[in-house]
Scaffold this active site. Sequence first.
Site, PDB file in Angstrom:
ATOM      1  N   LYS A  78      81.513 -52.179  86.403  1.00 11.71           N
ATOM      2  CA  LYS A  78      81.729 -50.304  86.229  1.00 11.71           C
ATOM      3  C   LYS A  78      80.273 -49.366  85.347  1.00 11.71           C
ATOM      4  O   LYS A  78      79.644 -50.003  84.575  1.00 11.71           O
ATOM      5  CB  LYS A  78      82.499 -49.755  84.880  1.00 11.71           C
ATOM      6  N   ARG A 137      90.840 -57.714  85.369  1.00 12.17           N
ATOM      7  CA  ARG A 137      90.559 -57.618  86.834  1.00 12.17           C
ATOM      8  C   ARG A 137      89.119 -58.153  86.938  1.00 12.17           C
ATOM      9  O   ARG A 137      88.276 -56.898  86.979  1.00 12.17           O
ATOM     10  CB  ARG A 137      91.630 -56.300  87.011  1.00 12.17           C
TER      11      ARG A 137
END
Length: 286
Positions: free
Chosen positions: A234, A268
């Site tokens: 991210k 995840r």
Amino acid sequence: MKANISTSRSNPFSTMNCRGQLIDLSEPKIMGILNITPDSFSDGGQFNNENDALRQVEKMISEGASMIDIGAQSTRPQAQLLSAEEEISRLGSLISKIKKEFPQILISLDSFYSETVKFGFDEGIDLINDISGGMFDDEMFKTVAKTQLPYILMHINPTYDSMHDKLIDEDIILKMNYYFSEKIQELRRLGIKDLILDPGFGFGKTVEQNHQVIAELDMISFGEYPLLVGISRKSFIYKPLGKSPLDIETETQKIHLKVLEKGAKILRVHDVLAARQTIDLFLQTQ
């Protein structure tokens, strides 16, 4: 995987029912990411044919994944919006082929379209991962209720066009808890029993807000529901460091360890092996 009876009695949210199989969440699980897209931000085009996708699934299972999250649409900023029909076309027969070759693996379908979920259910998916919280498709919650599959409820802004906008000025944890409380009530009224909460890292949150959520993760829903954390590659991690998405594995695992300590039950991830090592380290300290 069989549920630990004593654990599930003491905490009703330590298990989830996937098509009659009771999955024990008393120890953290790994959800490996399989993007079958040409335009995902870090691995676009790598697994968008069936042979490459199946090899990647085999690799992730061998490294410790117990769930595979399949996504046919990129949700990065400026990504092309696909229709449900285009998603279904991209998925093709991949879900059923994974189920045939790897029957032990749980398949999560990453989609905000009810029609794609219906297709996925018929093909054999075990979980529904909807980034939209049911807000991008009015039929989503009703469809989830019909399937009775576990539903991953993510925090996000209310529209597709605004999902990456930084709109929240008030305390992010208070805002998220209000959001989750309302959505959980709606889902419960429809008879949806197995819920997993996803804070939605990187979606409409500032760098500071993302780090606040990490620090106060145990305050989300006050520990009443299992939490899924998706921080892998991210931008709130790599951009402040001036690095690329593929060059932050050390930083990612440090955050993974923090969220595990705060109660995260599912990670995840793109890099399954590194996450497995972090979970093993976490379990050694318990």
